[in-house]
Design an enzyme around this catalytic site. Structure first.
Site, PDB file in Angstrom:
ATOM      1  N   ASP A  44      46.380  36.657  37.808  1.00  0.00           N
ATOM      2  CA  ASP A  44      45.301  35.902  37.170  1.00  0.00           C
ATOM      3  C   ASP A  44      44.560  35.062  38.214  1.00  0.00           C
ATOM      4  OD1 ASP A  44      43.805  33.954  35.553  1.00  0.00           O
ATOM      5  OD2 ASP A  44      44.976  34.750  33.892  1.00  0.00           O
ATOM      6  N   SER A  85      39.711  34.401  31.107  1.00  0.00           N
ATOM      7  CA  SER A  85      40.850  35.318  31.056  1.00  0.00           C
ATOM      8  C   SER A  85      40.928  36.078  29.738  1.00  0.00           C
ATOM      9  CB  SER A  85      42.156  34.547  31.282  1.00  0.00           C
ATOM     10  OG  SER A  85      42.212  34.028  32.589  1.00  0.00           O
ATOM     11  N   THR A 138      45.758  35.718  28.846  1.00  0.00           N
ATOM     12  CA  THR A 138      45.885  37.082  29.379  1.00  0.00           C
ATOM     13  C   THR A 138      46.849  37.949  28.581  1.00  0.00           C
ATOM     14  OG1 THR A 138      45.230  36.382  31.587  1.00  0.00           O
ATOM     15  CG2 THR A 138      46.408  38.464  31.427  1.00  0.00           C
ATOM     16  N   GLU A 258      52.136  39.679  34.472  1.00  0.00           N
ATOM     17  CA  GLU A 258      51.105  38.761  34.947  1.00  0.00           C
ATOM     18  C   GLU A 258      51.677  37.678  35.845  1.00  0.00           C
ATOM     19  OE1 GLU A 258      47.504  35.831  33.387  1.00  0.00           O
ATOM     20  OE2 GLU A 258      49.399  35.919  32.277  1.00  0.00           O
TER      21      GLU A 258
END
Length: 367
Positions: A44, A85, A138, A258
Site C-alpha cells: 500500500d 486505497s 485495501t 498486503e
C-alpha cells in the site's frame, strides 16, 4: 497532378492499416500459460522510490530483482486523478473505476462482484493476510460492498457472508466490540466452523491451522503494530496461507497479501517507517516467490494501489542510510509499478489501467 495527390494521400492513410494487418498475420501470439493459483501482493502506497529505499537500505539487495516481468499501471479513480486505497483496491478486485472511498461498489454505489467471490463460486480456496485491520480500505473491497470505507463495522459483517478460508489481520474490535448492533461476529464465525486465534492467545507465529477448517488470526484489537515495534507475522502467515489454501482445494486458490503500513509511513513523512515496512514486505515477497518457484502453478503479482508521500531519496543518502524527503503527506498520481512471476507473467508487462490487473488475473486463471 490531382491524381498524384489523391494516390499519395491514399497511400499515406492506408499504409499504417496495411502494416498493422501484416504484423497480425505474420506474428503468431504465444499461447498463454494458465495458472492454478494467483497470489496478489499489494504494498500500500509503495512507489518506485519506496522500493529503491528498501533495496539500498538492505545492502543493495531486493527480492524484486527476482521478477522477470515488470510494468506500470495508471491508478486514478473515477472521481479523482489521485486515488485512495478503497477505489484502488476495488479496481484490482472487480475491474472497475469507482469513486474514492467506495468499497466493492460502482459509481452508483451498486455492488460489483469481486475476484475473491468469483474464486469461491468456482470452488477455489481464498485468503487474505494484511498488516492493517481486515476491514481496512485495501482488504475490504475483496469481500465487502459498502458505499464508504469508514463503515468498518458494516464491512466486518460481510465476512459472515463469504467463506474465505484463511484470514490474518487486525481489527478484532469491529467484530466483537460493536457499537452499532452489539453482535459478536467472532462467536458467529466460530459457529460457522472457523478456527480462530488472536494476539492474546499466542505469539505471532504461524502455527499450522487445521486444514479441514477455515482459519482466522486477529493480530490486534485495532491496528497491528509496526514492523519496527516487533510485528513479525506477515511473512510466516503468508506462507502458511499459501500452504493452507493449497490443501483446501484441488482447483486452486486466490490469495491477497498486503503490506499495509508502507502507506502509513508515507502519510507520516517518516522515511525510517517506510523503509522498515518495505523490508518486511520484501522478505514476505521472497518467501512467496520460493513457494511459487517450487509449486510451478502459481502466478505472483506485486503492485501498489498508489504512491504515498511524493517520496524521494535525497543527496547524502548511502547504502544502509536513507535520507528521505517528501512533497506531500497524502497520495500522489504517479504511475505504479507492477511485477509478475510464474505462469502468465508476461501479461503484466507494459503500461495499462489498474483495472486491467483484474482482467489479466482472470485470463491467467482461464476464466
Amino acid at each position: 497532378m490531382k491524381k498524384l495527390l489523391i494516390i499519395g494521400l491514399t497511400l499515406l492513410l492506408c499504409g499504417p492499416v496495411w502494416s498493422q494487418k501484416k504484423s497480425k498475420t505474420v506474428v503468431a501470439a504465444t499461447p498463454l500459460r494458465q495458472a492454478k493459483n494467483v497470489i496478489l501482493l499489494i504494498g500500500d502506497g509503495m512507489g518506485l522510490t519506496h522500493i529503491s529505499a528498501g533495496m539500498y537500505f538492505n545492502n543493495n539487495q531486493s527480492q524484486f530483482e527476482r521478477f522477470p516481468v515488470a510494468g506500470l499501471h495508471k491508478a486514478y479513480s473515477a472521481s479523482d486523478l489521485i486515488t485512495d486505497s478503497a477505489a484502488g483496491a476495488t479496481a484490482f478486485a472487480s475491474g472497475i473505476k469507482t469513486y474514492n472511498g467506495a468499497i466493492g461498489v460502482n459509481t452508483d454505489s451498486m455492488p460489483v462482484k469481486t475476484i475473491l467471490e468469483q474464486a469461491e463460486e468456482k470452488g477455489l480456496a481464498t485468503g487474505m493476510v494484511v498488516t492493517s485491520t481486515l476491514t481496512h480500505a485495501t482488504p475490504a473491497p475483496f469481500v465487502a460492498h459498502v458505499r464508504n470505507r469508514k463503515f468498518e463495522e458494516e464491512i466486518a459483517t460481510f465476512f459472515l457472508k463469504t467463506e474465505v478460508d484463511f484470514l490474518v489481520g487486525g481489527g478484532k474490535k469491529f467484530f466483537d466490540q460493536r457499537a452499532t448492533d452489539g453482535r459478536n461476529l467472532v462467536k458467529e464465525l466460530q459457529a460457522k466452523g472457523y478456527q480462530i486465534n488472536d494476539f492474546s492467545q499466542n505469539a505471532e507465529s504461524a502455527t499450522p491451522p487445521d486444514p479441514s477448517k477455515n482459519f482466522i488470526y486477529f493480530s490486534a484489537d485495532g491496528d497491528p503494530a509496526k514492523a519496527s515495534e516487533g510485528r513479525t507475522y506477515l511473512a510466516p502467515y503468508s506462507v502458511a496461507a499459501a500452504k493452507h489454501l493449497k490443501q483446501r482445494s484441488e482447483k486452486g486458490f486466490f490469495l491477497m497479501i498486503e503490506g499495509s503500513q508502507i502507506d502509513w509511513g508515507g502519510h507520516a513523512n517518516n522515511s525510517d517507517y517506510i523503509v522498515s515496512e518495505v523490508v518486511d514486505f520484501d522478505q514476505t515477497i521472497g518467501k512467496i516467490l520460493d513457494f511459487a518457484a517450487a509449486d510451478g502453478e502459481t502466478l505472483v503479482i506485486v503492485t501498489a494501489d498508489h504512491e504515498t508521500g511524493g517520496y524521494a531519496i535525497n543527496p547524502g543518502s548511502e547504502l544502509g542510510k536513507i535520507r528521505g524527503a517528501f512533497t506531500t503527506n497524502q497520495h500522489t498520481a504517479q504511475l505504479v509499478p507492477v511485477f509478475a512471476f510464474g505462469p502468465g507473467a508476461e501479461l503484466f508487462a507494459g503500461i495499462y489501467e489498474n483495472t486491467a490487473i483484474y482482467e489479466k488475473m482472470k485470463a491467467v486463471l482461464g476464466w
